[in-house]
Write a protein that holds these residues in place. Structure first.
Motif, PDB file in Angstrom:
ATOM      1  N   MET A   1       0.848  -1.195   0.000  1.00 52.31           N
ATOM      2  CA  MET A   1       0.000   0.000   0.000  1.00 52.31           C
ATOM      3  C   MET A   1       0.877   1.237   0.000  1.00 52.31           C
ATOM      4  O   MET A   1       1.789   1.361   0.790  1.00 52.31           O
ATOM      5  N   GLU A   2       0.540   2.185  -0.904  1.00 52.33           N
ATOM      6  CA  GLU A   2       1.331   3.412  -1.010  1.00 52.33           C
ATOM      7  C   GLU A   2       0.407   4.615  -1.045  1.00 52.33           C
ATOM      8  O   GLU A   2      -0.596   4.629  -1.761  1.00 52.33           O
ATOM      9  N   THR A   3       0.695   5.625  -0.253  1.00 49.61           N
ATOM     10  CA  THR A   3      -0.008   6.899  -0.326  1.00 49.61           C
ATOM     11  C   THR A   3       0.985   7.965  -0.743  1.00 49.61           C
ATOM     12  O   THR A   3       2.184   7.842  -0.521  1.00 49.61           O
TER      13      THR A   3
ATOM     14  N   PHE B   1     -10.542   6.100  15.743  1.00 45.71           N
ATOM     15  CA  PHE B   1      -9.952   4.769  15.787  1.00 45.71           C
ATOM     16  C   PHE B   1     -11.053   3.739  15.896  1.00 45.71           C
ATOM     17  O   PHE B   1     -12.187   4.060  16.277  1.00 45.71           O
ATOM     18  N   PHE B   2     -10.737   2.527  15.526  1.00 42.21           N
ATOM     19  CA  PHE B   2     -11.801   1.572  15.243  1.00 42.21           C
ATOM     20  C   PHE B   2     -11.283   0.147  15.321  1.00 42.21           C
ATOM     21  O   PHE B   2     -10.074  -0.116  15.321  1.00 42.21           O
ATOM     22  N   HIS B   3     -12.237  -0.763  15.371  1.00 44.49           N
ATOM     23  CA  HIS B   3     -11.971  -2.200  15.348  1.00 44.49           C
ATOM     24  C   HIS B   3     -12.923  -2.836  14.327  1.00 44.49           C
ATOM     25  O   HIS B   3     -14.095  -2.482  14.282  1.00 44.49           O
ATOM     26  N   PRO B   4     -12.449  -3.738  13.492  1.00 37.98           N
ATOM     27  CA  PRO B   4     -11.068  -4.217  13.356  1.00 37.98           C
ATOM     28  C   PRO B   4     -10.133  -3.126  12.812  1.00 37.98           C
ATOM     29  O   PRO B   4     -10.517  -2.336  11.970  1.00 37.98           O
ATOM     30  N   HIS B   5      -8.899  -3.115  13.329  1.00 42.55           N
ATOM     31  CA  HIS B   5      -7.913  -2.149  12.846  1.00 42.55           C
ATOM     32  C   HIS B   5      -7.590  -2.431  11.386  1.00 42.55           C
ATOM     33  O   HIS B   5      -7.551  -3.587  10.947  1.00 42.55           O
ATOM     34  N   SER B   6      -7.341  -1.378  10.637  1.00 44.39           N
ATOM     35  CA  SER B   6      -6.978  -1.520   9.228  1.00 44.39           C
ATOM     36  C   SER B   6      -6.112  -0.357   8.794  1.00 44.39           C
ATOM     37  O   SER B   6      -6.532   0.805   8.872  1.00 44.39           O
ATOM     38  N   ALA B   7      -4.905  -0.662   8.331  1.00 42.10           N
ATOM     39  CA  ALA B   7      -4.035   0.384   7.791  1.00 42.10           C
ATOM     40  C   ALA B   7      -4.631   0.972   6.513  1.00 42.10           C
ATOM     41  O   ALA B   7      -4.413   2.153   6.201  1.00 42.10           O
ATOM     42  N   TYR B   8      -5.410   0.167   5.785  1.00 35.82           N
ATOM     43  CA  TYR B   8      -6.048   0.658   4.560  1.00 35.82           C
ATOM     44  C   TYR B   8      -7.146   1.667   4.898  1.00 35.82           C
ATOM     45  O   TYR B   8      -7.294   2.694   4.224  1.00 35.82           O
ATOM     46  N   ALA B   9      -7.914   1.389   5.951  1.00 32.98           N
ATOM     47  CA  ALA B   9      -8.945   2.332   6.380  1.00 32.98           C
ATOM     48  C   ALA B   9      -8.298   3.629   6.853  1.00 32.98           C
ATOM     49  O   ALA B   9      -8.775   4.733   6.550  1.00 32.98           O
TER      50      ALA B   9
ATOM     51  N   ALA C   1     -14.018  -0.482   2.326  1.00 34.82           N
ATOM     52  CA  ALA C   1     -14.668  -1.709   2.783  1.00 34.82           C
ATOM     53  C   ALA C   1     -14.354  -1.983   4.253  1.00 34.82           C
ATOM     54  O   ALA C   1     -15.236  -2.392   5.032  1.00 34.82           O
ATOM     55  N   ASP C   2     -13.115  -1.739   4.652  1.00 37.34           N
ATOM     56  CA  ASP C   2     -12.734  -1.954   6.049  1.00 37.34           C
ATOM     57  C   ASP C   2     -13.418  -0.957   6.975  1.00 37.34           C
ATOM     58  O   ASP C   2     -13.774  -1.292   8.116  1.00 37.34           O
ATOM     59  N   LEU C   3     -13.617   0.268   6.509  1.00 32.22           N
ATOM     60  CA  LEU C   3     -14.360   1.237   7.315  1.00 32.22           C
ATOM     61  C   LEU C   3     -15.809   0.800   7.487  1.00 32.22           C
ATOM     62  O   LEU C   3     -16.376   0.904   8.579  1.00 32.22           O
ATOM     63  N   ARG C   4     -16.415   0.301   6.422  1.00 32.92           N
ATOM     64  CA  ARG C   4     -17.791  -0.190   6.536  1.00 32.92           C
ATOM     65  C   ARG C   4     -17.876  -1.354   7.504  1.00 32.92           C
ATOM     66  O   ARG C   4     -18.876  -1.510   8.215  1.00 32.92           O
ATOM     67  N   ARG C   5     -16.833  -2.146   7.543  1.00 32.43           N
ATOM     68  CA  ARG C   5     -16.814  -3.309   8.435  1.00 32.43           C
ATOM     69  C   ARG C   5     -16.912  -2.885   9.904  1.00 32.43           C
ATOM     70  O   ARG C   5     -17.468  -3.610  10.731  1.00 32.43           O
ATOM     71  N   THR C   6     -16.420  -1.699  10.253  1.00 29.94           N
ATOM     72  CA  THR C   6     -16.481  -1.243  11.642  1.00 29.94           C
ATOM     73  C   THR C   6     -17.911  -1.000  12.110  1.00 29.94           C
ATOM     74  O   THR C   6     -18.171  -0.920  13.314  1.00 29.94           O
ATOM     75  N   ALA C   7     -18.848  -0.864  11.157  1.00 30.70           N
ATOM     76  CA  ALA C   7     -20.253  -0.639  11.496  1.00 30.70           C
ATOM     77  C   ALA C   7     -21.057  -1.935  11.502  1.00 30.70           C
ATOM     78  O   ALA C   7     -22.268  -1.904  11.720  1.00 30.70           O
TER      79      ALA C   7
END
Length: 275
Positions: free
Chosen positions: A1-3, A153-161, A249-255
């Motif tokens: 992953m690159e930003t 901050f959130f769970h599950p943690h995700s560097a992509y999120a 997708a990982d952000l949606r997973r936190t909900a």
């Protein structure tokens, strides 16, 4: 992953979230879901003169009216389109189109100022606060509310999120704003000349036991905001499409079941002392 770091020439200055119907709905969801959290302790007495600075579509103004139905509230915003929506929503409020750096009001016109989610979009927030002192009477109060994306901050943690959120932070910075401004409210108000500055955190925590917050804030406010900048982030070359889509997708997973989401707003109150 690159930003990547965004070239500042890519993004036009202004309101980074845009003025779409979807954004208007998001603002309404945010205001209604967080009304108790953000407006608790704020009520204006009958006859007081209140200026809602940067009122937008009136999403927050509606809650000022509910808490102070006999106060005289004026909403001011630079967007005529937003004010038209606000006027349809709240016909009893006085609406004014103006730049907050050149307000068309006499000195000491208002007893109270309310500034919510405005400073984060400005290149010169301290200068804006200094200028607002002119229209506030001595002894009058200012209430300022801002978020801080660094507090998410959130769970599950995700560097992509996390990278997806950082795209929004960078886009807002390139547009001249600061998505991390919540942590700066105390020094900003103090440097702008206000007295008795008090800042308190207002924290949102959502999990499966709080479905209203999970739906109204995590999904419909925060994740929707990050989703809305997808095309702009890709056009600016901040992140690759696969990495951004995984982050969303990982952000949606936190909900979803087993997920949690935390965010902190900062609410400041200060007065204009005698000059």
């Amino acid at each position: 992953m690159e930003t990547r770091t965004i070239p500042r020439t890519v993004i036009r200055p202004g309101y980074v979230h845009g003025y779409s119907e979807q954004e208007s709905r998001r603002l309404g969801d945010q205001a209604d879901t967080l009304a108790g959290l953000l407006h608790g302790g704020t009520a204006y007495p009958a006859g007081s003169r209140v200026l809602d600075v940067g009122c937008g579509v009136g999403a927050q103004t509606a809650h000022l009216v509910a808490a102070g139905p006999r106060a005289h509230i004026v909403g001011v915003d630079v967007s005529g389109h937003s004010l038209a929506q606000a006027g349809a929503r709240l016909p009893g409020v006085t609406w004014c189109r103006a730049d907050l750096f050149a307000l068309p009001f006499a000195d000491a016109s208002f007893d109270h100022l309310f500034v919510c989610f405005v400073l984060e979009h400005l290149r010169a927030p301290r200068l804006a606060l200094s200028g607002l002192r002119r229209v506030l009477r001595p002894g009058g109060t200012i209430t300022v509310i801002e978020g801080d994306h660094g507090s998410a901050f959130f769970h599950p943690h995700s560097a992509y999120a996390r990278a997806a959120i950082d795209c929004q932070v960078q886009l807002q910075s390139a547009a001249g704003g600061d998505a991390l401004i919540g942590r700066r409210l105390q020094p900003l108000l103090t440097e702008a000349g206000y007295a008795d500055v008090e800042v308190r955190p207002r924290t949102v925590y959502a999990d499966g036991t709080r479905p209203a917050l999970t739906e109204g804030f995590t999904r419909n406010t925060f994740v929707a905001m990050i989703e809305s900048i997808r095309d702009e982030a890709l056009a600016a070359g901040l992140i690759t499409a696969p990495d951004l889509d995984r982050g969303l997708a990982d952000l949606r997973r936190t909900a979803e079941d087993g997920g949690t989401f935390h965010y902190t707003f900062f609410k400041a109150r200060a007065i204009r002392g005698d000059d």
